[in-house]
Scaffold this motif. Structure first.
Motif, PDB file in Angstrom:
ATOM      1  N   THR A 123       1.107  -0.852  -0.112  1.00  0.00           N
ATOM      2  CA  THR A 123      -0.256   0.397  -0.354  1.00  0.00           C
ATOM      3  C   THR A 123       0.769   1.767   0.327  1.00  0.00           C
ATOM      4  OG1 THR A 123      -1.154  -1.243   1.661  1.00  0.00           O
ATOM      5  CG2 THR A 123      -1.901   1.114   1.657  1.00  0.00           C
ATOM      6  N   SER A 124       0.570   1.749  -1.065  1.00  0.00           N
ATOM      7  CA  SER A 124       1.718   3.561  -0.700  1.00  0.00           C
ATOM      8  C   SER A 124       0.616   4.539  -0.380  1.00  0.00           C
ATOM      9  CB  SER A 124       2.495   3.314  -2.404  1.00  0.00           C
ATOM     10  OG  SER A 124       1.134   2.959  -3.500  1.00  0.00           O
ATOM     11  N   SER A 149       1.292  -0.172  -4.746  1.00  0.00           N
ATOM     12  CA  SER A 149       2.849  -0.566  -5.828  1.00  0.00           C
ATOM     13  C   SER A 149       3.285  -2.044  -6.153  1.00  0.00           C
ATOM     14  CB  SER A 149       3.089   0.586  -5.345  1.00  0.00           C
ATOM     15  OG  SER A 149       3.228   1.375  -5.429  1.00  0.00           O
ATOM     16  N   CYS A 150       3.491  -2.179  -6.819  1.00  0.00           N
ATOM     17  CA  CYS A 150       4.055  -3.543  -6.400  1.00  0.00           C
ATOM     18  C   CYS A 150       5.284  -3.125  -8.136  1.00  0.00           C
ATOM     19  CB  CYS A 150       2.796  -4.772  -7.659  1.00  0.00           C
ATOM     20  SG  CYS A 150       2.828  -5.812  -8.076  1.00  0.00           S
ATOM     21  N   LYS A 151       6.600  -4.454  -7.398  1.00  0.00           N
ATOM     22  CA  LYS A 151       7.775  -4.306  -8.173  1.00  0.00           C
ATOM     23  C   LYS A 151       7.632  -6.034  -8.985  1.00  0.00           C
ATOM     24  CE  LYS A 151       9.209  -0.425  -6.354  1.00  0.00           C
ATOM     25  NZ  LYS A 151       8.637   0.826  -6.870  1.00  0.00           N
ATOM     26  N   ILE A 152       8.163  -6.159  -9.473  1.00  0.00           N
ATOM     27  CA  ILE A 152       8.111  -7.816  -9.434  1.00  0.00           C
ATOM     28  C   ILE A 152      10.399  -7.821 -10.505  1.00  0.00           C
ATOM     29  CG2 ILE A 152       8.406  -9.524 -11.640  1.00  0.00           C
ATOM     30  CD1 ILE A 152       5.343  -8.126 -12.427  1.00  0.00           C
ATOM     31  N   GLU A 208      14.013  -4.046 -12.688  1.00  0.00           N
ATOM     32  CA  GLU A 208      13.240  -4.037 -12.267  1.00  0.00           C
ATOM     33  C   GLU A 208      11.666  -3.799 -12.772  1.00  0.00           C
ATOM     34  OE1 GLU A 208      12.834  -2.831  -7.555  1.00  0.00           O
ATOM     35  OE2 GLU A 208      12.018  -1.176  -8.105  1.00  0.00           O
ATOM     36  N   ILE A 209      10.337  -4.305 -12.903  1.00  0.00           N
ATOM     37  CA  ILE A 209       9.491  -3.940 -12.786  1.00  0.00           C
ATOM     38  C   ILE A 209       8.452  -3.300 -12.057  1.00  0.00           C
ATOM     39  CG2 ILE A 209       7.089  -5.043 -14.012  1.00  0.00           C
ATOM     40  CD1 ILE A 209       8.379  -6.733 -16.107  1.00  0.00           C
ATOM     41  N   SER A 210       7.873  -2.129 -12.186  1.00  0.00           N
ATOM     42  CA  SER A 210       7.217  -1.148 -11.317  1.00  0.00           C
ATOM     43  C   SER A 210       6.063  -0.060 -11.697  1.00  0.00           C
ATOM     44  CB  SER A 210       8.707   0.103 -10.723  1.00  0.00           C
ATOM     45  OG  SER A 210       7.369   0.920 -10.287  1.00  0.00           O
ATOM     46  N   PHE A 211       4.949  -1.167 -11.294  1.00  0.00           N
ATOM     47  CA  PHE A 211       4.088  -0.050 -11.505  1.00  0.00           C
ATOM     48  C   PHE A 211       2.889   0.140 -10.265  1.00  0.00           C
ATOM     49  CE2 PHE A 211       3.500  -4.773 -11.063  1.00  0.00           C
ATOM     50  CZ  PHE A 211       1.645  -5.083 -11.355  1.00  0.00           C
ATOM     51  N   VAL A 249      -3.133  -7.927  -6.407  1.00  0.00           N
ATOM     52  CA  VAL A 249      -2.450  -7.147  -7.067  1.00  0.00           C
ATOM     53  C   VAL A 249      -1.406  -8.267  -7.385  1.00  0.00           C
ATOM     54  CG1 VAL A 249      -0.860  -5.046  -7.387  1.00  0.00           C
ATOM     55  CG2 VAL A 249      -2.953  -4.659  -6.702  1.00  0.00           C
ATOM     56  N   GLU A 250      -0.428  -8.377  -6.506  1.00  0.00           N
ATOM     57  CA  GLU A 250       0.720  -9.642  -6.769  1.00  0.00           C
ATOM     58  C   GLU A 250      -0.432 -10.643  -7.364  1.00  0.00           C
ATOM     59  OE1 GLU A 250       2.370 -10.527  -3.213  1.00  0.00           O
ATOM     60  OE2 GLU A 250       3.490  -9.199  -2.585  1.00  0.00           O
ATOM     61  N   ALA A 251      -1.000 -11.680  -7.109  1.00  0.00           N
ATOM     62  CA  ALA A 251      -1.950 -12.828  -8.004  1.00  0.00           C
ATOM     63  C   ALA A 251      -2.101 -12.300  -9.402  1.00  0.00           C
ATOM     64  CB  ALA A 251      -2.616 -13.487  -6.788  1.00  0.00           C
TER      65      ALA A 251
END
Lengths: 358, 358, 358, 358
Positions: B155-156, B209-212, B290-293, B337-339
């Protein structure tokens, strides 16, 4: 998948920036639709390079030739193939880039993914591909127009210069200026901004806003083909797009439920909403209100300023591009956004016919 | 399409909020993968209702039962079906909503699209469906983990309270608080904010926010199955999501090309980028960074405050909901979101195997 | 793809012969359709193992449980999930087959393709999966019946015993005998043939013929989704099917054009054909005549006779199966052929709605 | 769907018999494959009209022009578009057919499905479309050849004249005669048969047999994308095809299980089968043996003999066609069958890469 977009109304795109031609094949276009070929060419002209001093100096006539699927001016239900010949490609412009990975371009990733690449003008990764979308969108728009559905996109921000959100949008004014901003004063500032970065050998991004009017109730296929989900996929597939939002979007994140809930009311004898934070979509399905979304575009990565980067031998080099490029892609992205919105809407319209049956 | 998501690794989801069960069928899962069932249940527990005072008071055990495709603890290549029984549904809670179109809910659009609807708890439109995604994502995550790929969402932002963008993210701290914000101080403020709106019978939105991490070079299928395009579609299919951006996104729209271009450099003997405004994706293809969205969620439309709306007879009524609901969906949206990110990534990973052959 | 079949009306199948349950998820079923649950169960009973002395001795109740998508007896437009529990699985029966590749079974290919396999009763490769198709087909049949469309399959050949082609088919007589051949005399011979091979520990194949009546003009999507092409794919996906033909098929290969062309005539004021060598399909599109096709099934590979084969260590062994099996799959294949025909027809019916628009 | 075929290796076809051009777009072709353009043209020449006195007198150069996806003689991973211009179309030939529904042609069904039609030479329904398949197949064949996979089709029956089933097939002899039958004596009889029906203004059908050699173990995606199911769909999509069988097929329906089971044995140190009634496919998956199937084609419906039929006003008329047509499509169908077999095989080969992972 990959180079095909859509489910019932779908198309396949092909062609590279500096190959023989780009083009597409529309499959699933309903039969018996009279097509106005001039309208199609007019849409393509809105995206055409070299249309103003704000865009790239590559000039292309971008003449659309249809090869199939249209007989005596009407669709037959067979696939509609078309090509746009590349006439102004100058591969020499790119010979010096053969072994160079330009920053924030697709050179490096294409090289790695496919093992090698067509380096001329970005090859398949060039935004020239979006001309194909505009042709397909122009076909879709005509079918939608027969149903009263209209699509209007416009430039709402360039760099830090944003159209005031309270401005009433006059759709007729969008094409009055080369920036495609419906407000003349803001448009002038945007044009100045673009000319300044251009003079500086630099580039700038911005935002395209889009409204879809008169969308019938019931379009969008939950759970994974929601209207917003299909729009987001479509918009993020456009070169240089970095984000999408609709309705309340990112800007209204601080609003509470009680502030952003759209109360149902009766308008003109029909159920409607008092406000439209939902952006015309609820539960993934159009609710009959105006559909409203935004797409953000980054500054085009091709700039004339010197940059450090790496060549394919892993050596650091200094790059100074001298190809032709747009200092700001946003004005030319406007018809592309409209095209993709039209394609999504028509596809969902056809799909919705199967919802109730029997 | 519709209730199926993915191309090679894909799944079909089913079930309503107040039906017998929700569930899914994964098709295309590679064979011979050992699955840790406890890890799957742990992911589901992260999304479980009633996990803290910040969420809905509906409590569900949400126990995952697998029906097929797994033999002696390993995948066989056959479809993996699973169900989660609904145990705490109280349809009576919704009887009074049978004929009412709740503001900013899917009641009205489902009714219009399908001709009638399962009104109990939102039926198919309920966010309960996202539990299915978490199960599928937990399978995908395990396969990705075998390849070293990690996904971390957090959570950002909640309402106006945003995590400072310069904060270094400690992924290990995400689960330390019920908001799932990696910074304890900000998390506390967010929790306060949620409790305040809850006490007020209201609701609030926010941003995930999410990072892969460790995504191999070359994932994403241009032109229409670009990595960002697939992520956008996936994220906008989540209930209450209103927008998506990646890399520079909406917030850096004023940056010039010279400011946001990611120069290639050599890091640890490999080609990398000095900055990451590209968000790990160039030309629709992962570049090894890093993928960031980000995904923005609106305030949940179910609030306890009185609201005006319309019933199915077109009469104006006053609504005061007394179902169970989350004052803020963001903390529970984190694992969803992660899923979806995991599902997209694995699918593109499998697809990329066909790029070079021969 | 793989475990999903259909485009607009489509379903995903799951489950193994000896797992917890088999089942399916129908997606794209039109909403607002009243379903007769007894009719569905009746269709499943027609395929049920143990229904007569001509079939396997494995007896299963095969009770269908619906989990979603149906509310108050009607479809909602949401996915319809259902399961059939496996109650009579006896895995011990197959323990001795764990390391053996049975001749003409899928043991060897599954082992090689997936790296290992669920060996119990053929796992996913078992014909038990066809029960799922029958459930889906029973839903499709009801929607088709609302439109007046009927589907009738029957056994037209067992071993060398063939129904005389000049026999008028009485559809009402099909279920009068356990072979499902509409002619009582031929049926008796077929039953004798099956009992003889059964007594001998052997097995025999045959042919199922199928007619689809009252199909509206215009179904089938050229070029690659022609009606016959979709039927062929559907039929060849059934276990033990070895061939498909329609209309004039294989048997009339020696006829000349002048002998097999179907002259158009006026019947009951409408354009019709004098003969029907086209089998109701011209240019891939239904022409309003009876659709007529055949499917040939091989002798089931499970026999009680001793056979030589190889085990997973590559050693030659002698195999004598003692699992339960059908001496002839044809009688139980009849409802499966009907089900797949119904699914294809309904899908094409829904698709055809998009052909003309605007 | 419809005009697109394949999953990972897929193509979209377009064009009418008498339009500007026919063509296609291949998507998903692996990158970095060197293509021999002469081999592609040679395959197209095998299908070319006017190649012998057994075929139509319409002569077309059928020159393939590639527009994209190939750079410096190699595939780039981008879509490969190509066109074949129609040079010998004579629309006047068909003016008299404008309002006539030719028996056993697609005129009537296209008119009804699409509301009107391009009547020139059958429009989209013309077998001219199969030239597109041959181009795509020629690309697929080259990739398969790099893996050692070969495809050989031949004419095994014309009218009542059948190649003896015990004849050993010499693949090198197939192109020695214009009928494409590997046995010279039978070929001569077949040619005589065709010349006789031609002289009589009539037409005749036949059977194409096809073998796929050296197919790796494990291709085919159960349950609904089995190898045989995909082949059946592909073959039945070819104009005039009326049936498909593989392995034991229709002709061995009287064999018992004990007679047709393929015992596993060790050959050259590998597991193989002693016989091949399975036709190289078990449980929908290739087992490493030769894949063997047949396709039956009806007599072409265009004949010069007078026929009674109906025009679009519903009036009975007498028709005597004077367009150009083949008295027997079988010899020219041989390369089309090979092409579709190649496309299916390559697609399944690419798909199989995702079966085991991790």
């Amino acid at each position: 998948m990959s180079n095909t977009f859509g489910t019932l109304f779908r198309y396949t795109s092909f062609g590279e920036s500096h190959g023989t031609a780009i083009g597409g094949v529309i499959d699933g276009c309903p039969s018996n639709v009279k097509l106005d070929m001039k309208l199609i060419q007019r849409e393509v002209d809105r995206r055409r390079p070299g249309q103003s001093d704000l865009t790239t100096t590559r000039t292309e006539a971008d003449t659309v030739e249809f090869l199939s699927g249209i007989f005596e001016g009407k669709t037959t239900g067979a696939p509609i193939a078309f090509i746009i010949r590349n006439t102004q490609q100058r591969s020499d412009d790119y010979e010096h880039l053969k072994d160079i990975f330009r920053p924030s371009h697709a050179d490096f990733t294409y090289q790695q993914k496919y093992g090698w690449r067509d380096y001329r003008g970005g090859g398949r990764a060039s935004a020239r591909e979006t001309a194909v979308r505009v042709v397909v969108g122009a076909v879709a728009k005509q079918i939608l127009a027969n149903k009263g559905i209209e699509i209007h996109a416009y430039t709402s921000q360039v760099g830090a210069i944003a159209l005031d959100k309270t401005t009433a949008i006059n759709f007729d004014a969008i094409e009055n200026n080369e920036v495609r901003c419906p407000d003349a004063t803001t448009a002038a500032k945007m044009a100045d901004c673009i000319r300044t970065v251009k003079a500086d050998g630099d580039s700038i991004g911005g935002i395209v806003s889009c409204k879809i009017l008169n969308v019938p109730l019931g379009l969008g296929e939950p759970i994974y083909s929601k209207f917003e989900s299909q729009l987001a996929m479509a918009m993020l597939s456009i070169n240089a797009a970095k984000g999408f939002d609709y309705g309340s979007g990112f800007d209204n994140v601080a609003l509470k439920g009680s502030e952003m809930n759209d109360a149902f009311v009766i308008k003109n004898g029909k159920i409607a909403t008092a406000t439209n934070y939902s952006g015309g979509i609820q539960g993934g399905i159009s609710n009959g209100e105006e559909i409203s979304f935004r797409v953000v575009f980054k500054a085009t990565p091709t700039i004339s300023k010197k940059q450090n980067t790496i060549n394919s031998n892993g050596k650091q080099i200094e790059l100074q591009a001298h190809g032709r490029h747009d200092p700001c892609v946003v004005p030319r992205a406007v018809p592309v956004v409209e095209a993709m919105a039209a394609i999504v809407t028509l596809d969902l319209l056809l799909l919705s016919q199967a919802n109730q049956y029997g």
